[in-house]
Scaffold this motif. Structure first.
Motif, PDB file in Angstrom:
ATOM      1  N   ASP A 118       3.989   5.633  -5.545  1.00 16.86           N
ATOM      2  CA  ASP A 118       3.858   5.730  -7.100  1.00 16.86           C
ATOM      3  C   ASP A 118       2.949   6.867  -7.378  1.00 16.86           C
ATOM      4  N   SER A 119       1.833   7.052  -6.494  1.00 19.77           N
ATOM      5  CA  SER A 119       1.134   8.430  -6.893  1.00 19.77           C
ATOM      6  C   SER A 119       1.633   9.765  -6.748  1.00 19.77           C
ATOM      7  N   GLU A 160       1.091  -1.194   0.065  1.00 25.52           N
ATOM      8  CA  GLU A 160       0.098   0.079  -0.012  1.00 25.52           C
ATOM      9  C   GLU A 160       0.807   1.366  -0.032  1.00 25.52           C
ATOM     10  N   ARG A 174       2.002   1.881  -3.488  1.00 25.89           N
ATOM     11  CA  ARG A 174       1.159   2.596  -4.145  1.00 25.89           C
ATOM     12  C   ARG A 174       1.189   4.092  -3.967  1.00 25.89           C
TER      13      ARG A 174
END
Length: 68
Positions: free
Chosen positions: A28-29, A22, A25
């Motif tokens: 990455d954003s 998580e 992620r």
């Protein structure tokens, strides 16, 4: 001298693995937000700081729970 570590609880390790996924992620954003450059200088500074903190959390979890 060899330090003895307590064995890692498999359930805790699995939870850490999910949390790392998580957090990656989120990282990455944040990278995507930095790449687009939307939001002005203050928003970019905040995104860079959050990215650094997120990556540090990932490193700590990987080390503590012996994750790849």
């Amino acid at each position: 001298m060899v330090s003895s570590r307590r064995p890692i609880d498999p359930i805790a390790q699995a939870q850490a693995r999910v949390l790392v996924t998580e957090l990656e992620r989120v990282a990455d954003s944040l990278v995507a937000a930095l790449d687009t450059g939307v939001g002005g200088e203050k928003a970019l500074r905040t995104a860079r700081r959050e990215l650094y903190e997120t990556r540090e959390h990932v490193r700590r979890l990987q080390h503590a729970y012996e994750l790849p």
